[in-house]
Design an enzyme around this catalytic site. Sequence first.
Site, PDB file in Angstrom:
ATOM      1  N   SER A 138       0.936  -1.009  -0.285  1.00 45.55           N
ATOM      2  CA  SER A 138      -0.336  -0.280  -0.077  1.00 45.55           C
ATOM      3  C   SER A 138       0.722   0.701   0.091  1.00 45.55           C
ATOM      4  CB  SER A 138      -1.298   0.050   1.121  1.00 45.55           C
ATOM      5  OG  SER A 138      -1.380   1.532   1.446  1.00 45.55           O
TER       6      SER A 138
ATOM      7  N   TYR B 294      -2.113  -1.234  10.735  1.00 46.15           N
ATOM      8  CA  TYR B 294      -2.312  -1.593   9.247  1.00 46.15           C
ATOM      9  C   TYR B 294      -0.846  -0.845   8.541  1.00 46.15           C
ATOM     10  CZ  TYR B 294      -3.624  -1.574   4.443  1.00 46.15           C
ATOM     11  OH  TYR B 294      -3.369  -1.555   2.749  1.00 46.15           O
TER      12      TYR B 294
HETATM   13  N1  LIG Z   1      -8.605  -0.466  -0.981  1.00 47.69           N
HETATM   14  C1  LIG Z   1      -7.974   0.013  -1.116  1.00 47.69           C
HETATM   15  O1  LIG Z   1      -7.641   1.062  -1.275  1.00 47.69           O
HETATM   16  C2  LIG Z   1      -6.263  -0.749  -1.309  1.00 47.69           C
HETATM   17  C3  LIG Z   1      -5.215   0.154  -1.246  1.00 47.69           C
HETATM   18  C4  LIG Z   1      -3.451   0.157   0.189  1.00 47.69           C
HETATM   19  C5  LIG Z   1      -3.437  -1.116  -0.787  1.00 47.69           C
HETATM   20  N2  LIG Z   1      -4.789  -2.428  -0.179  1.00 47.69           N
HETATM   21  C6  LIG Z   1      -3.961  -3.699  -0.450  1.00 47.69           C
HETATM   22  O2  LIG Z   1      -4.738  -4.275  -1.229  1.00 47.69           O
HETATM   23  C7  LIG Z   1      -5.500  -5.715  -0.528  1.00 47.69           C
HETATM   24  C8  LIG Z   1      -7.267  -6.235  -1.812  1.00 47.69           C
HETATM   25  O3  LIG Z   1      -7.627  -5.375  -0.520  1.00 47.69           O
HETATM   26  P1  LIG Z   1      -9.267  -4.899  -1.168  1.00 47.69           P
HETATM   27  O4  LIG Z   1      -9.552  -3.394  -0.375  1.00 47.69           O
HETATM   28  O5  LIG Z   1      -9.637  -5.186  -2.529  1.00 47.69           O
HETATM   29  O6  LIG Z   1     -10.080  -5.368   0.093  1.00 47.69           O
HETATM   30  P2  LIG Z   1     -11.556  -6.553   0.346  1.00 47.69           P
HETATM   31  O7  LIG Z   1     -12.279  -5.828  -0.586  1.00 47.69           O
HETATM   32  O8  LIG Z   1     -11.519  -5.906   1.928  1.00 47.69           O
HETATM   33  O9  LIG Z   1     -11.751  -7.398  -0.004  1.00 47.69           O
HETATM   34  C9  LIG Z   1     -10.503  -7.927   0.746  1.00 47.69           C
HETATM   35  C10 LIG Z   1     -10.535 -10.298   0.372  1.00 47.69           C
HETATM   36  O10 LIG Z   1      -9.391 -10.053   1.193  1.00 47.69           O
HETATM   37  C11 LIG Z   1      -9.955 -11.708   1.521  1.00 47.69           C
HETATM   38  N3  LIG Z   1      -9.993 -12.252   3.024  1.00 47.69           N
HETATM   39  C12 LIG Z   1      -9.848 -11.182   3.841  1.00 47.69           C
HETATM   40  N4  LIG Z   1      -9.296 -12.009   4.788  1.00 47.69           N
HETATM   41  C13 LIG Z   1      -9.211 -13.470   4.903  1.00 47.69           C
HETATM   42  C14 LIG Z   1      -8.344 -14.562   5.257  1.00 47.69           C
HETATM   43  N5  LIG Z   1      -7.562 -14.509   6.450  1.00 47.69           N
HETATM   44  N6  LIG Z   1      -7.976 -15.159   4.447  1.00 47.69           N
HETATM   45  C15 LIG Z   1      -8.134 -15.440   2.841  1.00 47.69           C
HETATM   46  N7  LIG Z   1      -8.697 -14.756   2.056  1.00 47.69           N
HETATM   47  C16 LIG Z   1      -9.298 -13.116   2.981  1.00 47.69           C
HETATM   48  C17 LIG Z   1     -11.789 -11.671   1.710  1.00 47.69           C
HETATM   49  O11 LIG Z   1     -12.592 -12.605   1.620  1.00 47.69           O
HETATM   50  P3  LIG Z   1     -13.646 -13.470   2.531  1.00 47.69           P
HETATM   51  O12 LIG Z   1     -14.387 -12.132   2.248  1.00 47.69           O
HETATM   52  O13 LIG Z   1     -13.873 -14.508   2.260  1.00 47.69           O
HETATM   53  O14 LIG Z   1     -13.102 -13.136   3.631  1.00 47.69           O
HETATM   54  C18 LIG Z   1     -11.777 -10.866  -0.072  1.00 47.69           C
HETATM   55  O15 LIG Z   1     -11.847 -11.688  -0.900  1.00 47.69           O
HETATM   56  C19 LIG Z   1      -5.263  -5.658   0.539  1.00 47.69           C
HETATM   57  O16 LIG Z   1      -4.181  -6.108   1.257  1.00 47.69           O
HETATM   58  C20 LIG Z   1      -5.247  -4.034   1.454  1.00 47.69           C
HETATM   59  O17 LIG Z   1      -4.238  -3.676   2.153  1.00 47.69           O
HETATM   60  C21 LIG Z   1      -6.120  -1.433  -0.277  1.00 47.69           C
END
Ligand SMILES: NC(=O)c1ccc[n+]([C@@H]2O[C@H](COP(=O)([O-])OP(=O)(O)OC[C@H]3O[C@@H](n4cnc5c(N)ncnc54)[C@H](OP(=O)(O)O)[C@@H]3O)[C@@H](O)[C@H]2O)c1
Length: 254
Positions: free
Chosen positions: A149, A162
Amino acid sequence: MSNPTSNPSRNLNGKVAIVTGSSKGIGAGIAERLARDGASVVVNYARSEKEAAAVVARITAAGGKAVAVQADISRAEQIQPLVDATLRHFGRLDILVNNAGIYQLDSLDTITADSIARHFDLNVRGLTLMTQAAARVLPAGGVIVNISSGVAKSPSAQAHIYCATKGAVDILTRTFGAELGPRNIRVVGIAPGFVATDGNADSSEAYAAYFVPKTPLGRVGQPADIAAAVSFAVSGDAAWVTGCTIDVAGGLVF
Ligand SMILES: NC(=O)c1ccc[n+]([C@@H]2O[C@H](COP(=O)([O-])OP(=O)(O)OC[C@H]3O[C@@H](n4cnc5c(N)ncnc54)[C@H](OP(=O)(O)O)[C@@H]3O)[C@@H](O)[C@H]2O)c1
């Protein structure tokens, strides 16, 4: 001597990828993109079985290959079975995308031992143990992508723990890249800016109002923006890229 950059390719035909946490959000976008590039994809999820099945259905409807596999990456004992299931379904593993991650706002006052453990168990320990299990079976030419991130480099006082986990991810990208380089296995970090996903849907308007004015390219990121960078990172086009993290953030400095 052959030039490794002379035959770049985005063609992932015959490759097999695991994308952790790909039932939703950025992970789902990455799974769909890698499948479109030709890879067979393991769509990993922890709880959202229906959403994972929907991602698989979209991939197969588009002519790709995918299977959903449940494994909670924050639980050490569920990691090797995910790799085993991948080998059972597709016979090999070429690409691991460590995407699963959780994020919660906190302050020094609200941090708890439990919130520290939950963040580190998934974002750092899970990513590490997944990388270890994958590295044991990845062939030369294999690639590991760590989803970091922008907060790793410009951290915010609104999410201490985080930010600390993503700082650790960037260090691990360097150290794993150093250890695996001699086997010609690359490790690449991708650091998204703000991306509208299921995980932040509740407050996405507030986040957009905060982040868009700080983003030179003037919009919120989409999972497809991050997926395109992952597609590059795992391709022959990135044959000389390892041990580093690429910002994919529309120019946003958090
Ligand atoms: N969105 C942003 O603005 C942003 C910015 C920078 C970095 N990121 C990074 O990008 C990644 C994805 O973020 P996102 O916003 O797409 O998240 P999200 O919409 O909350 O989706 C999270 C995904 O991870 C899965 N997950 C959660 N806990 C898990 C576990 N213990 N084991 C396996 N799968 C798990 C969830 O599946 P289930 O529902 O089945 O648990 C879901 O498919 C993360 O690493 C986050 O830190 C996001």
